[in-house]
Write a protein that holds these residues in place. Structure first.
Motif, short mmCIF file in Angstrom:
data_model
loop_
_atom_site.label_atom_id
_atom_site.label_comp_id
_atom_site.label_asym_id
_atom_site.label_seq_id
_atom_site.Cartn_x
_atom_site.Cartn_y
_atom_site.Cartn_z
N PHE A 69 0.98 -1.08 -0.31
CA PHE A 69 -0.12 0.09 -0.17
C PHE A 69 1.18 1.17 -0.31
O PHE A 69 0.55 2.31 -0.82
CB PHE A 69 -1.13 0.16 1.44
N GLN A 70 2.04 1.37 0.92
CA GLN A 70 2.90 1.92 0.77
C GLN A 70 3.51 2.35 -0.56
O GLN A 70 3.14 3.64 -0.86
CB GLN A 70 3.75 1.89 2.35
N GLN A 75 0.41 4.35 -2.90
CA GLN A 75 0.34 6.30 -2.12
C GLN A 75 1.35 6.26 -3.16
O GLN A 75 1.31 7.62 -3.20
CB GLN A 75 0.57 5.48 -0.79
N LYS A 76 2.42 6.13 -3.08
CA LYS A 76 3.76 6.68 -3.10
C LYS A 76 3.49 6.96 -5.02
O LYS A 76 4.47 8.42 -5.56
CB LYS A 76 5.68 6.07 -2.96
N ALA A 103 0.88 6.79 -7.10
CA ALA A 103 -0.40 7.41 -7.24
C ALA A 103 -0.47 8.76 -8.12
O ALA A 103 -0.67 8.72 -8.68
CB ALA A 103 -1.40 6.46 -6.05
N GLU A 139 -6.11 6.62 -7.97
CA GLU A 139 -6.17 6.88 -6.66
C GLU A 139 -6.15 5.54 -6.04
O GLU A 139 -6.25 4.61 -6.83
CB GLU A 139 -6.89 7.30 -6.31
N GLU A 187 -6.73 3.28 -2.91
CA GLU A 187 -7.27 2.94 -1.06
C GLU A 187 -7.60 1.50 -0.68
O GLU A 187 -6.72 0.95 -1.68
CB GLU A 187 -8.70 3.47 -0.48
N GLN A 188 -7.04 1.34 0.88
CA GLN A 188 -7.35 -0.13 1.02
C GLN A 188 -8.13 -0.08 2.26
O GLN A 188 -8.89 0.38 2.75
CB GLN A 188 -6.30 0.21 2.52
#
Length: 306
Positions: free
Chosen positions: A135-136, A139-140, A142, A148, A150-151
């Motif tokens: 996920f990290q 996010q970096k 995106a 976008e 989301e988790q």
């Protein structure tokens, strides 16, 4: 639902709301992801999509791993479509794919091939070589690649996160009711009715021997109350998973005695839903004792509410 197996043939400009994963079981945790997926697709004028792989990565990394799955590929496809997914990308988990890093997967697959605009992943999802994608990382990446991310949080059952592993564990001890609660539907197996040893018919309990896909997880050995779907009929049944130790059997079989039914069904496709565990596999001291127990099981099955 559109099913796409060849990513090289994709030249779609349709923007996607997508999730990645095995989705084995398409259980309540997966269903929460799909619900969010479909909602985002509707709100943002996208199409919903799931990216999954076959075979299971565990069997690729460890060929000796005799992993059994909650769904065959056909069952998983059916469940994803039933839950409203519009596109299914089915990728072979081969050497080239397993060697993609997390960053390469995002750039080469999600962005360049699939035109992903909204990405939803589960609470513990990782991807890419050596689990380098998470996920990290998403996010970096995106903002740079215009999507976008989301988790979705885990869905809990009895203070534990629902997972395919938890469901397999429940089935391995015969707890089909708990498995059904986590799945959101009753666990089932299906297959063609094949010829067996025909011992059941000699004692008044003729059974249909089901050729279950070898990749499919069978619950614990023993006897179960099931409902049976065959030739457009929905009937009650008593199912046995085991080796028939009373008659010195040595190969595992899945056999169902169908109540109030005496049609010829060899070669027919049959499906059974696991409703209740009756008892462990038993080696009886005589055929008479076996028949007595079958009579008891039948009485219980007859009054079981469906």
């Amino acid at each position: 639902m559109k099913i796409i197996k060849d990513l090289n043939a994709i030249s779609s400009t349709i923007p996607l709301s997508l999730s990645i994963g095995m989705f084995d079981g398409v259980h309540k945790g997966h269903q929460s992801i799909i619900k969010k997926l479909n909602l985002m697709a509707e709100q943002k004028n996208l199409e919903s999509a799931v990216f999954t792989f076959w075979p299971h990565p565990r069997t690729v990394f460890n060929p000796n791993d005799d992993l059994k799955l909650l769904n065959t590929i056909d069952e998983k496809t059916y469940l994803l479509e039933k839950n409203g997914v519009q596109n299914l990308f089915l990728k072979e988990f081969d050497e080239d794919f397993r060697n993609l890093t997390g960053e390469e997967f995002v750039k080469q697959i999600l962005v360049e091939k699939l035109n992903v605009k909204h990405l939803i992943i589960g609470y513990d999802h990782t991807f890419g070589k050596n689990k380098s994608g998470d996920f990290q990382l998403l996010q970096k990446m995106a903002p740079e690649f215009g999507f976008e991310v989301e988790q979705v949080e885990a869905v809990d059952f009895h203070d534990k996160h629902i997972s395919s592993t938890q469901i397999r564990n429940a089935l391995s001890v015969g707890n089909v009711k708990e498995a059904a609660e986590m799945l959101g539907y009753v666990y089932s197996v299906s297959g063609e009715v094949v010829h067996g040893k025909k011992i059941g018919r000699t004692i008044g309990y003729p059974t249909a021997n089901i050729a279950v896909n070898p990749i499919k997880l069978l619950p614990k050995k023993g006897a179960y109350i099931v409902d049976v779907y065959v030739k457009n009929n929905h009937l009650k049944g008593m199912l046995s998973i085991g080796t028939n130790p009373t008659v010195n059997g040595n190969s595992l079989s899945t056999e169902v005695y169908i109540l109030d039914f005496n049609e010829e069904i060899y070669g027919e496709e049959i499906s059974v839903n696991f409703r209740e565990f009756l008892h462990d596999e038993i080696k009886f001291e005589s055929m008479e004792k076996l028949i007595e127990r079958l009579d008891e099981d039948k009485k219980i099955t007859e009054i079981y509410p469906f």
